[in-house]
Design an enzyme around this catalytic site. Structure first.
Site, mmCIF file in Angstrom:
data_model
loop_
_atom_site.group_PDB
_atom_site.id
_atom_site.type_symbol
_atom_site.label_atom_id
_atom_site.label_comp_id
_atom_site.label_asym_id
_atom_site.label_seq_id
_atom_site.Cartn_x
_atom_site.Cartn_y
_atom_site.Cartn_z
ATOM 1 N N LYS A 1 27.113 46.129 24.431
ATOM 2 C CA LYS A 1 27.952 45.126 25.079
ATOM 3 C C LYS A 1 27.796 43.721 24.486
ATOM 4 C CE LYS A 1 29.333 46.465 29.302
ATOM 5 N NZ LYS A 1 29.428 46.935 30.684
ATOM 6 N N GLY B 1 24.751 51.877 28.952
ATOM 7 C CA GLY B 1 25.765 52.438 28.045
ATOM 8 C C GLY B 1 25.277 53.731 27.401
ATOM 9 N N LYS B 2 24.363 54.415 28.110
ATOM 10 C CA LYS B 2 23.762 55.649 27.572
ATOM 11 C C LYS B 2 24.819 56.700 27.263
ATOM 12 C CE LYS B 2 21.259 55.788 31.355
ATOM 13 N NZ LYS B 2 21.521 54.453 31.925
ATOM 14 N N ARG C 1 30.067 49.246 43.198
ATOM 15 C CA ARG C 1 29.489 47.973 43.653
ATOM 16 C C ARG C 1 29.440 46.969 42.496
ATOM 17 N NH1 ARG C 1 23.754 49.910 45.917
ATOM 18 N NH2 ARG C 1 23.972 51.315 44.147
ATOM 19 N N THR D 1 14.191 54.252 41.512
ATOM 20 C CA THR D 1 14.673 55.571 41.887
ATOM 21 C C THR D 1 13.454 56.480 42.067
ATOM 22 O OG1 THR D 1 16.298 57.281 41.380
ATOM 23 C CG2 THR D 1 15.047 56.405 39.504
ATOM 24 N N THR E 1 22.086 54.719 45.918
ATOM 25 C CA THR E 1 23.467 55.177 45.732
ATOM 26 C C THR E 1 23.879 56.129 46.865
ATOM 27 O OG1 THR E 1 22.724 57.037 44.394
ATOM 28 C CG2 THR E 1 23.307 55.026 43.205
ATOM 29 N N GLY F 1 19.369 50.554 34.228
ATOM 30 C CA GLY F 1 20.458 51.524 34.213
ATOM 31 C C GLY F 1 21.757 50.908 33.732
ATOM 32 N N ASP F 2 22.748 51.771 33.515
ATOM 33 C CA ASP F 2 24.096 51.348 33.110
ATOM 34 C C ASP F 2 24.113 50.592 31.787
ATOM 35 O OD1 ASP F 2 24.977 52.450 35.473
ATOM 36 O OD2 ASP F 2 24.821 50.560 36.564
ATOM 37 N N GLN G 1 19.408 56.511 34.649
ATOM 38 C CA GLN G 1 18.847 55.259 35.175
ATOM 39 C C GLN G 1 18.231 54.471 34.011
ATOM 40 O OE1 GLN G 1 17.952 58.341 37.293
ATOM 41 N NE2 GLN G 1 20.023 57.822 37.850
ATOM 42 N N ARG H 1 27.842 44.587 39.917
ATOM 43 C CA ARG H 1 26.476 44.548 39.399
ATOM 44 C C ARG H 1 26.001 43.101 39.334
ATOM 45 N NH1 ARG H 1 28.284 48.481 34.571
ATOM 46 N NH2 ARG H 1 28.191 50.470 35.666
ATOM 47 N N ASP I 1 29.887 42.285 22.739
ATOM 48 C CA ASP I 1 31.196 41.630 22.887
ATOM 49 C C ASP I 1 31.324 40.852 24.196
ATOM 50 O OD1 ASP I 1 31.118 44.506 23.764
ATOM 51 O OD2 ASP I 1 32.965 43.883 24.771
ATOM 52 N N GLY J 1 25.865 57.483 36.537
ATOM 53 C CA GLY J 1 27.298 57.453 36.207
ATOM 54 C C GLY J 1 27.381 57.066 34.750
ATOM 55 N N HIS J 2 27.667 58.008 33.882
ATOM 56 C CA HIS J 2 27.671 57.764 32.430
ATOM 57 C C HIS J 2 29.111 57.812 31.922
ATOM 58 C CE1 HIS J 2 23.191 59.144 32.046
ATOM 59 N NE2 HIS J 2 23.373 58.162 32.904
HETATM 60 P P1 GDP Z 1 25.286 54.381 31.508
HETATM 61 O O1 GDP Z 1 25.013 54.704 32.925
HETATM 62 O O2 GDP Z 1 24.075 53.845 30.799
HETATM 63 O O3 GDP Z 1 25.915 55.511 30.742
HETATM 64 O O4 GDP Z 1 26.345 53.183 31.515
HETATM 65 P P2 GDP Z 1 27.648 53.071 32.466
HETATM 66 O O5 GDP Z 1 28.672 53.999 31.973
HETATM 67 O O6 GDP Z 1 27.270 53.156 33.895
HETATM 68 O O7 GDP Z 1 28.034 51.558 32.234
HETATM 69 C C1 GDP Z 1 28.336 51.059 30.976
HETATM 70 C C2 GDP Z 1 29.757 50.469 31.044
HETATM 71 O O8 GDP Z 1 29.980 49.653 29.915
HETATM 72 C C3 GDP Z 1 30.845 51.540 30.986
HETATM 73 O O9 GDP Z 1 31.938 51.090 31.723
HETATM 74 C C4 GDP Z 1 31.156 51.617 29.509
HETATM 75 O O10 GDP Z 1 32.482 52.083 29.247
HETATM 76 C C5 GDP Z 1 31.020 50.190 29.112
HETATM 77 N N1 GDP Z 1 30.549 49.955 27.740
HETATM 78 C C6 GDP Z 1 29.714 50.682 26.974
HETATM 79 N N2 GDP Z 1 29.455 50.048 25.821
HETATM 80 C C7 GDP Z 1 30.162 48.908 25.830
HETATM 81 C C8 GDP Z 1 30.280 47.807 24.919
HETATM 82 O O11 GDP Z 1 29.686 47.744 23.860
HETATM 83 N N3 GDP Z 1 31.109 46.780 25.304
HETATM 84 C C9 GDP Z 1 31.770 46.782 26.501
HETATM 85 N N4 GDP Z 1 32.551 45.742 26.787
HETATM 86 N N5 GDP Z 1 31.672 47.796 27.364
HETATM 87 C C10 GDP Z 1 30.867 48.840 27.051
HETATM 88 P P1 IMO Z 2 22.745 55.391 35.344
HETATM 89 O O1 IMO Z 2 22.192 56.698 34.840
HETATM 90 C C1 IMO Z 2 22.106 51.833 37.765
HETATM 91 C C2 IMO Z 2 19.707 52.305 41.405
HETATM 92 C C3 IMO Z 2 20.403 52.145 42.735
HETATM 93 C C4 IMO Z 2 19.253 51.630 43.583
HETATM 94 C C5 IMO Z 2 18.051 52.400 43.045
HETATM 95 C C6 IMO Z 2 17.714 53.653 43.833
HETATM 96 O O2 IMO Z 2 24.214 55.375 35.521
HETATM 97 O O3 IMO Z 2 22.213 54.262 34.530
HETATM 98 P P2 IMO Z 2 18.841 56.040 44.189
HETATM 99 O O4 IMO Z 2 20.251 56.432 44.472
HETATM 100 O O5 IMO Z 2 18.299 56.576 42.914
HETATM 101 O O6 IMO Z 2 17.939 56.283 45.349
HETATM 102 O O7 IMO Z 2 18.888 54.431 44.029
HETATM 103 O O8 IMO Z 2 18.399 52.767 41.718
HETATM 104 N N1 IMO Z 2 20.327 53.309 40.511
HETATM 105 C C7 IMO Z 2 21.023 53.005 39.413
HETATM 106 N N2 IMO Z 2 21.406 51.812 38.919
HETATM 107 N N3 IMO Z 2 22.402 52.959 37.105
HETATM 108 C C8 IMO Z 2 22.004 54.167 37.554
HETATM 109 O O9 IMO Z 2 22.149 55.296 36.840
HETATM 110 C C9 IMO Z 2 21.316 54.228 38.789
HETATM 111 N N4 IMO Z 2 20.812 55.233 39.544
HETATM 112 C C10 IMO Z 2 20.207 54.656 40.578
HETATM 113 O O10 IMO Z 2 21.460 51.228 42.648
HETATM 114 O O11 IMO Z 2 19.027 50.266 43.317
HETATM 115 MG MG MG Z 3 25.754 54.225 34.834
#
Ligand code: GDP
Ligand code: IMO
Ligand code: MG
Length: 431
Positions: free
Chosen positions: A337, A15-16, A309, A245, A129, A12-13, A230, A311, A339, A40-41
Site C-alpha cells: 500500500k 495484504g496477505k 468496520r 486473537t 470479529t 492484520g489486513d 491476522q 480501521r 500508493d 478476510g483476505h
Molecule cells: P489481508 O487480510 O492481509 O489479506 O488484507 P485485507 O484483504 O484484509 O486488506 C488489504 C486491503 O488492501 C484489500 O482491500 C486489498 O485489496 C487492498 N490492497 C492490497 N494491496 C494494496 C496496495 O498495494 N495498495 C492499495 N491501495 N490497496 C491494496
Molecule cells: P486478517 O487475516 C485484522 C482482530 C479483531 C479483534 C481481535 C480479536 O484478515 O488479517 P477475534 O475475532 O480473532 O476474536 O478478534 O483481532 N482481528 C483481525 N484484525 N485482520 C484480521 O485478519 C483479524 N482477525 C482478527 O478485530 O481486534
Molecule cells: Mg484481512
C-alpha cells in the site's frame, strides 16, 4: 524442499491475500495454518474481487493444491458460503481444496458465547470479529473441542449436544439473552439448521490426515507456502495481550498448525503496510486522530474485509516492525500500500517511544496500560502516483529513501513494493 511462510507483521489486513495469490504460481501447495473466518483476505485481478475467510489464497491457480490445516478453525456455513461465492465468480475449487480432519469446528453456540463474552467485558471488549474464534480455541485447549473429522463418527451427535448444553449454561450465566441475537442476520435456530446442512456438504469434500498429506508433499519435493492470518501483533503470546486473537499468528504457529518440523521452514516473507492500521481495541502508539489519519483511511479504503468496520490508521511503527521480524525470523520483507501515501507531503515513522520519561526502542511489557509516546522521524513524500509504477528504476527518489530508511532500521531487505490492490500492481526489487 522447505516450506516458505508468508505472514503479517502488524495487526492484520496487511495484504496477505494479494501477495499469496501473486506468489502461488511458484508453489504446488498453499496451506493455512491458524485462524479462522475472522480473517478476510482480498484478491483482485481482471476487474474481479474475491474475499476469502477460511480458504487459502492460492485457489486462483488451478494447479496448486490448497490445504486448510489442523491449526485452523472452521465454521462450515461460512466455508460453504465462500465456496459458493467462488463458484458464482466462475472458480470451482472443490478439487483443489483439502481439509485437515483435525481442524476444529466453530459451533453455532461458539458464536453466541463470543457475543456474550464481549458484551460482558463492556468497555474492555476486545473488538472481536464475533466469529466464535476465542470460544472455539478455548474449547480446543480445554479438550472440549469437536474436530471436523469427528463429525463423520457415530458419536458426533452426542458430542455436539453435550457441548451445546454446556455453552448455553455458560451464556445464561453471563446474562446474555440470545433470543433476539442474530448470527450473520439469522436467529439462532435458523443458523443452527443451516450450519448442519452446510456441515453435511463440507464433510464430503476432501478431508485428509493433513500432517501426512503435507509431509508426503515435502518428501516428494513439492514447493509449499504457508499462509498466515491476522498479524504478529495479534499473536496470543506476543501480541498486545489481551487485545489479540486466540492463535499463534507467528512463524512458530506453522509447525503446530500443519504438523511440520522446524527444520522444514525455508524463507519467511513478512508483509507490512507502509503505515499501520488496526481494527478492534488495544494499544496503537502511532495512531492518528487528525486529517492525516482520515486521508489514510480514505486513500487506503481502510474498512474491514470481514466486518466492514473502519480501521484505525497511523504512521509506520519501526520498533514494532523490528519486534515482529525478530519473532518470525523474517528473511524478506514485502511493503504494501505504498500508493496510499502518494498524497502526503511528509511521511512519518516511529523510531522509538517515550516510556516513563525515557526513550526506548522495544515494546515494554505494560504497553497496553501505559501510554507510549512515539518519537517520529519525518521523511519527504514522493507526491506522485505509484499505481502504474512497475519498475524499480522508475521509483521516485523519495520512495527509495523511505525504503532505505526502513531497511537500515530493521536490517532486512524489502523485495516487493505493492502499489495497488490488483495482482499486477507491484514493483519487484532486485537482490
Ligand atoms: P489481508 O487480510 O492481509 O489479506 O488484507 P485485507 O484483504 O484484509 O486488506 C488489504 C486491503 O488492501 C484489500 O482491500 C486489498 O485489496 C487492498 N490492497 C492490497 N494491496 C494494496 C496496495 O498495494 N495498495 C492499495 N491501495 N490497496 C491494496
Ligand atoms: P486478517 O487475516 C485484522 C482482530 C479483531 C479483534 C481481535 C480479536 O484478515 O488479517 P477475534 O475475532 O480473532 O476474536 O478478534 O483481532 N482481528 C483481525 N484484525 N485482520 C484480521 O485478519 C483479524 N482477525 C482478527 O478485530 O481486534
Ligand atoms: Mg484481512
Amino acid at each position: 524442499m522447505k516450506i516458505d511462510v508468508l505472514l503479517g507483521l502488524q495487526w492484520g489486513d496487511e495484504g496477505k491475500g494479494k501477495i499469496v495469490d501473486v506468489l502461488t504460481p511458484d508453489y504446488d501447495v498453499v496451506a493455512r495454518f491458524q485462524g479462522g473466518p475472522n480473517a478476510g483476505h482480498t484478491i483482485e485481478f481482471h476487474g474481479k474481487k474475491f474475499v476469502l475467510h477460511t480458504i487459502p489464497s492460492g485457489v486462483f491457480n488451478p494447479n496448486t493444491k490448497n490445504l486448510i490445516g489442523n491449526g485452523v478453525i472452521i465454521d462450515p456455513l461460512i466455508l460453504l458460503g465462500e465456496i459458493n461465492k467462488l463458484k458464482k465468480g466462475g472458480v470451482d475449487i472443490t478439487k483443489q481444496l483439502y481439509i485437515s480432519r483435525k481442524a476444529h469446528l466453530i459451533l453455532p453456540t461458539h458464536r453466541l458465547l463470543d457475543a456474550a463474552q464481549e458484551a460482558a467485558k463492556g468497555a474492555d471488549k476486545i473488538g472481536s470479529t464475533l466469529k466464535g474464534i476465542g470460544p472455539a480455541y478455548t474449547d480446543k485447549s480445554a479438550r472440549n473441542g469437536i474436530r471436523i473429522g469427528d463429525s463423520c463418527l457415530e458419536n458426533f451427535s452426542n458430542q455436539y449436544q453435550k457441548q451445546r448444553e454446556r455453552h448455553l449454561k455458560l451464556i445464561e450465566n453471563l446474562d446474555f439473552y440470545y433470543s433476539n441475537y442474530l448470527i450473520d442476520g439469522q436467529d439462532f435456530d435458523t443458523y443452527e439448521k443451516a450450519w448442519f446442512e452446510a456441515l453435511e456438504v463440507i464433510k464430503k469434500l476432501q478431508l485428509v490426515d493433513s500432517e501426512y498429506f503435507i509431509n508426503d508433499e515435502l518428501t516428494a519435493g513439492k514447493r509449499i507456502l504457508a499462509e498466515g492470518a491476522q498479524g504478529t501483533l495479534l499473536d496470543v503470546d506476543f501480541g498486545s495481550y489481551p487485545f489479540v486473537t486466540s492463535s499463534n499468528t507467528t512463524a512458530a504457529g506453522v509447525c503446530a498448525g500443519l504438523g511440520v518440523a522446524p527444520n522444514t521452514i525455508g524463507e519467511v516473507f513478512g508483509i507490512f503496510k507502509a503505515y499501520c492500521t488496526r481494527v478492534g481495541s488495544g494499544p496503537f502508539t502511532t495512531e492518528l486522530f487528525d486529517a492525516d489519519g482520515d486521508l489514510m483511511r480514505k486513500q487506503g479504503n481502510e474498512f474491514g474485509s470481514t466486518t466492514g468496520r473502519p480501521r484505525r490508521c497511523g504512521w509506520l511503527d519501526l520498533p514494532a516492525l523490528r519486534y515482529a521480524i525478530m519473532l518470525n525470523g523474517v528473511t524478506e520483507l514485502i511493503m504494501m500500500k505504498a500508493d496510499v501515501l502518494d498524497a502526503f507531503d511528509t511521511i512519518k515513522v516511529a523510531t522509538a517511544y517515550i516510556y516513563e520519561g525515557k526513550e526506548i526502542n522495544h515494546l515494554p511489557f505494560d504497553a497496553c496500560t501505559q501510554n507510549l509516546t512515539p518519537v517520529l522521524k519525518s521523511l519527504k513524500g514522493w507526491k506522485t502516483s505509484l499505481v502504474n509504477n512497475r519498475e524499480e528504476a522508475a521509483m521516485p527518489i523519495e520512495l527509495v529513501n523511505f525504503i532505505r530508511f526502513i531497511e537500515d532500521y530493521v536490517k532486512v531487505p524489502i523485495r516487493i513494493v505493492s502499489t495497488g490492490p490488483d495482482r499486477s500492481q507491484l514493483i519487484r526489487r532486485k537482490k
